[in-house]
Design a protein around this motif. Structure first.
Motif: not given
Lengths: 293, 291
Positions: B14-25, B137-147
């Motif tokens: 569920v957490v990983q899906f949430a992270l993917i959905n954050m990318l989609l958001g 890997s998900l968190l890493f990409v999300l982090f870079i995206l936020c920066i």
């Protein structure tokens, strides 16, 4: 072969037009693109089905009841999803999103009540008779569908062009504020518009449900794209345009399936839609719009 | 630690899906922030998923390469679609992008038949993709995206996008190349959606042609609308809530899906700026300072 396809396209086009008329009517009067319109179509089909299967009513009675039901649902939709936004003068984006939300609710409620499976009308609900004209054959059902669609469309034209109600509707479409100043009961006209649009969608739902004999909560999905193509073809808000657009779409679909590939049927409407949006975004019958800053 | 591993065993996916959905958001946030309603992001996700999965399976490329190529192909298609489509305004843009997911579906189903290859698996979809997506890997990409997003909003381009949302005509008079900036937002959104698609394919180990339909596009839209489109963190909040909510609402069974719809309607009517409103956040900070 060719004439058989023409006949198929004509009755299909009539239902497409019927469906798209309500879609375009709401846009014309209110400037709202109601993406929940296909859900009303689906609900119309289900109400018709319940009338026939559970209440054992004949189909000629089920059709008007379904129209009434989906019409009232349309009014309810407006009250819940659109009126609060109208009061706030919200941007286009907001009404679009609201209509998407409403359609999700309508689809899921239907799925909860009627299950996600495909339901069918009982076989003997309509006499199966095939009429032959030379090499072309038409079923009685297809002829009836064409006739009913045409009758409804003629009635709608009279309603809009020949009555005071229609006049008021056109006034609101032109400019709601001025219409209100001149004593047009705008809110009531909007309710009527949604009722008519819902009823038209419901009629299309019952008729196509009968023709393809397959009713499911998701039947509105593919219809959405078709409906949008039809009303963009005719020009958003253009009544005559929606009728013409319905037949154009039906012809392109039927012909591409017959002479190209059946895989392409679903792609046809999208390709047609893109072309028309890029070449003539105001539709085939549309005039150039005044760009407001 | 024991509690954590137990939690992870139950809710890890569920957490990983949430992270993917954050990318989609975030992917749809780019366009919404610019004032564009584009419903093509599910389609872009599909492109990213298919391309990256096909690369991993058939070419054996390392995961980061598959992921990047998938996202780049989504961006390329996004650019090609955006070129004509972004000439259109509000409702017309929504209509033009609404059927894009359908085109992706039709292409995915018929590609093998017409090309004579066995790449995308037709109607059955692609099966047996190695599970390479990791939370890190998900968190890493999300982090870079936020920066990237923080930098973007401080930059000239970020201000231009915001100006276009406020008033396109004024933005144009101020010398902003509206069309080019819209295209930028659109392509960025496509790229991120493609990334999300690649991650999702390597998490669920399956890509099917029916996963990227209109309802998928609507779900993505719901993430951003619930969270709010004035600040990028809105997309994260919205995606997190809407991923976890269905798990919490299991008792509702068939009616679970209604929640997304109800939320869309309620939020747009009563909370038009979403849950995360920069004004409130600033307000909270100011009050603290005053104390």
């Amino acid at each position: 072969m060719f004439w058989q396809q023409v006949v198929n396209a004509i009755w299909l086009g009539a239902v497409y037009s019927l469906f798209a008329l309500g879609y375009t009517l709401v846009f014309g009067v209110l400037g709202i693109l109601n993406l929940a319109h296909p859900s009303l179509y689906m609900w119309g089909a289900f109400i018709g089905l319940v009338c026939v299967t559970t209440l054992h009513l004949p189909i000629w009675l089920a059709l008007p009841i379904a129209m009434l039901g989906s019409g009232l649902l349309g009014v309810l939709l407006d009250r819940i999803a659109f009126k609060p936004l109208r009061a706030r003068n919200a941007p286009h984006l907001a009404t679009l999103i609201s209509s998407i939300g409403a359609s999700i609710v309508l689809i899921n409620v239907a799925q909860g009540i009627f299950s996600a499976q495909v339901s069918r009308f009982p076989f003997d609900i309509f006499p199966v008779r095939v009429l032959k004209f030379g090499s072309v054959s038409v079923t009685l059902l297809q002829l009836t569908i064409l006739g009913i669609s045409m009758l409804i469309m003629i009635f709608l034209r009279w309603l809009i062009m020949g009555t005071r109600q229609g006049q008021a509707m056109r006034a609101v479409a032109h400019n709601a504020v001025t219409a209100a100043r001149l004593g047009v009961p705008v809110d009531r006209i909007i309710m009527q518009t949604f009722f008519i649009a819902g009823a038209l969608a419901g009629a299309a739902g019952v008729l196509l449900g009968l023709a393809f004999n397959s009713i499911s909560p998701f039947m509105g999905g593919p219809m959405n794209l078709k409906g949008l193509t039809v009303i963009v073809l005719g020009g958003l808000g253009n009544i005559e345009g929606a009728v013409v657009g319905g037949f154009i779409l039906a012809f392109s679909e039927v012909m591409s399936v017959a002479y190209l590939s059946s895989d392409l049927r679903d792609a046809v409407s999208f390709i047609l839609l893109l072309i028309i949006l890029l070449v003539r975004p105001n539709g085939l019958l549309g005039r150039a719009s005044v760009k407001r800053a | 630690m024991n509690i954590f591993s137990e939690f992870w065993a139950t809710y890890g996916s569920v957490v990983q899906f949430a992270l993917i959905n954050m990318l989609l958001g975030i992917s749809i946030y780019f366009t919404l922030y610019t004032g564009l309603l584009s419903l093509a992001n599910a389609g872009f996700m599909g492109i990213g998923a298919y391309v990256s999965a096909a690369l991993t399976i058939h070419a054996g490329t390392p995961f980061p390469v598959s992921l990047l190529v998938g996202a780049l192909s989504a961006a390329l298609i996004g650019w090609l679609l955006g070129l004509p489509v972004l000439r259109l305004r509000d409702v017309y843009l929504a209509i033009a992008t609404l059927g894009f997911g359908e085109i992706v579906r039709i292409t995915a189903v018929n590609f093998d038949k017409f090309s004579g290859l066995t790449l995308l698996g037709g109607a059955q979809g692609l099966d047996g993709i190695p599970k390479l997506t990791t939370p890190v890997s998900l968190l890493f990409v999300l982090f870079i995206l936020c920066i990237f997003l923080v930098q973007l909003h401080r930059s000239r381009a970020g201000r231009a996008l915001a100006a276009i949302r406020r008033d396109e005509s004024v933005a144009a008079t101020m010398g902003i190349d509206v069309y080019q900036y819209k295209l930028l937002a659109f392509v960025l959104g496509a790229f991120v959606a493609g990334l999300a698609g690649g991650f999702s394919a390597h998490l669920t180990r399956f890509v099917g042609p029916n996963d990227f339909s209109f309802s998928a596009a609507v779900n993505i839209l719901a993430f951003a609308v619930l969270g709010g489109t004035l600040h990028w963190s809105g997309a994260l909040v919205g995606a997190a809530i809407l991923t976890i909510l269905p798990e919490a609402l299991r008792f509702m069974k068939e009616y679970r899906g209604i929640v997304n719809g109800v939320i869309l309607v309620l939020v747009i009517i009563y909370l038009p700026h979403g849950l995360v409103n920069p004004k409130w956040i600033r307000g909270i900070f100011r009050r603290k300072e005053a104390r």
